[in-house]
Design a protein around this motif. Structure first.
Motif, mmCIF file in Angstrom:
data_model
loop_
_atom_site.group_PDB
_atom_site.id
_atom_site.type_symbol
_atom_site.label_atom_id
_atom_site.label_comp_id
_atom_site.label_asym_id
_atom_site.label_seq_id
_atom_site.Cartn_x
_atom_site.Cartn_y
_atom_site.Cartn_z
ATOM 1 N N ILE A 47 29.919 -0.047 47.100
ATOM 2 C CA ILE A 47 29.216 -1.106 48.652
ATOM 3 C C ILE A 47 29.086 -2.458 47.386
ATOM 4 O O ILE A 47 29.895 -2.987 48.729
ATOM 5 N N ASN A 48 28.426 -2.944 46.841
ATOM 6 C CA ASN A 48 28.112 -4.373 46.699
ATOM 7 C C ASN A 48 28.106 -5.033 45.680
ATOM 8 O O ASN A 48 28.408 -4.471 43.935
ATOM 9 N N MET A 49 29.253 -5.282 45.879
ATOM 10 C CA MET A 49 30.016 -5.844 45.295
ATOM 11 C C MET A 49 30.749 -7.552 45.018
ATOM 12 O O MET A 49 31.053 -7.507 46.443
ATOM 13 N N ILE A 62 33.125 6.911 47.838
ATOM 14 C CA ILE A 62 31.385 5.749 47.624
ATOM 15 C C ILE A 62 30.555 6.478 46.478
ATOM 16 O O ILE A 62 30.458 7.223 47.082
ATOM 17 N N ILE A 63 31.123 5.552 45.655
ATOM 18 C CA ILE A 63 29.198 5.484 44.866
ATOM 19 C C ILE A 63 28.359 4.906 44.718
ATOM 20 O O ILE A 63 28.628 3.615 44.589
ATOM 21 N N SER A 64 27.508 4.691 45.430
ATOM 22 C CA SER A 64 26.161 3.538 46.111
ATOM 23 C C SER A 64 24.713 4.432 45.908
ATOM 24 O O SER A 64 24.738 4.656 46.192
ATOM 25 N N THR A 65 23.839 2.546 45.199
ATOM 26 C CA THR A 65 23.090 2.904 45.688
ATOM 27 C C THR A 65 22.447 2.591 47.049
ATOM 28 O O THR A 65 21.436 2.680 47.259
ATOM 29 N N PRO A 120 25.231 9.161 46.675
ATOM 30 C CA PRO A 120 24.700 8.527 46.238
ATOM 31 C C PRO A 120 23.818 8.231 44.864
ATOM 32 O O PRO A 120 23.909 9.326 43.798
ATOM 33 N N LYS A 121 24.161 6.991 44.202
ATOM 34 C CA LYS A 121 23.346 6.481 42.425
ATOM 35 C C LYS A 121 21.953 7.121 42.797
ATOM 36 O O LYS A 121 21.472 6.937 44.095
ATOM 37 N N PRO A 122 21.554 7.633 41.703
ATOM 38 C CA PRO A 122 22.043 7.881 40.194
ATOM 39 C C PRO A 122 22.644 9.919 40.748
ATOM 40 O O PRO A 122 22.319 9.562 41.688
ATOM 41 N N PHE A 123 24.229 9.973 40.545
ATOM 42 C CA PHE A 123 24.235 10.836 39.829
ATOM 43 C C PHE A 123 24.964 11.633 38.789
ATOM 44 O O PHE A 123 25.030 11.224 37.632
ATOM 45 N N GLU A 161 21.101 14.459 44.743
ATOM 46 C CA GLU A 161 20.687 13.081 44.441
ATOM 47 C C GLU A 161 20.611 14.037 43.163
ATOM 48 O O GLU A 161 19.249 14.367 43.122
ATOM 49 N N VAL A 162 20.125 12.776 41.772
ATOM 50 C CA VAL A 162 19.757 13.241 40.956
ATOM 51 C C VAL A 162 18.244 11.858 40.643
ATOM 52 O O VAL A 162 18.425 11.068 40.675
ATOM 53 N N GLN A 163 17.253 12.262 40.847
ATOM 54 C CA GLN A 163 16.205 11.570 40.310
ATOM 55 C C GLN A 163 15.966 11.203 39.082
ATOM 56 O O GLN A 163 15.829 12.276 38.285
ATOM 57 N N GLY A 164 16.258 9.752 38.641
ATOM 58 C CA GLY A 164 15.960 9.098 37.201
ATOM 59 C C GLY A 164 14.623 8.500 37.233
ATOM 60 O O GLY A 164 13.831 7.857 37.360
#
Length: 149
Positions: free
Chosen positions: A59-61, A86-89, A109-112, A146-149
């Motif tokens: 999204i944010n670019m 869409i891949i996004s934080t 959602p990032k992270p994935f 979603e994966v928590q990192g």
């Protein structure tokens, strides 16, 4: 052959997505060709040059953001059939709803994990090959995926 356009301003994230999709140990069921764009403006320049099956966008670019890219694609008959992920934080409920309302097929959602990405891409491609997408077929991923990192 499936043609995928990755639109992401982070070179590291583009490399991560490419690597996840090209990993021979866990590859997609079909052969893929990947093209990269560093922002939405670059993507708009690449779209007319190739027949893409799927666009994976942040999204944010800078210049043209992912939501503007999606809006353009869904309003243009030449590109409205292309799958959109869409891949996004930026993954609040409002962000997810807005992306899907504009026409994205899924929101990851990032992270994935690489597995989550491949599974989501496979689902989108499967639906696209089986016919037109309806509102009943489009659901955002659970936040628990979603994966928590």
């Amino acid at each position: 052959m499936t043609r995928i356009l990755i639109v992401e301003d982070s070179a590291a994230m583009r490399a991560y997505v490419r690597s996840a999709l090209e990993d021979p140990a866990m590859s997609l069921p079909e052969e893929i060709e990947i093209t990269e764009a560093a922002n939405g403006l670059s993507a708009l320049r690449l779209l007319p040059r190739g027949r893409f099956d799927l666009v994976i966008t942040d999204i944010n670019m800078p210049d043209v953001n992912g939501l503007e890219l999606i809006r353009f694609m869904r309003q243009n008959p030449r590109y409205e059939h292309i799958g959109l992920l869409i891949i996004s934080t930026q993954a609040s409920e409002r962000d997810i709803e807005r992306g899907l309302a504009l026409g994205a097929d899924r929101f990851l959602p990032k992270p994935f994990t690489p597995e989550a990405l491949r599974e989501t891409v496979s689902e989108i491609l499967s639906v696209l090959r089986s016919g037109p997408v309806t509102d009943e077929m489009v659901e955002p991923l659970d936040r628990g995926d979603e994966v928590q990192g």
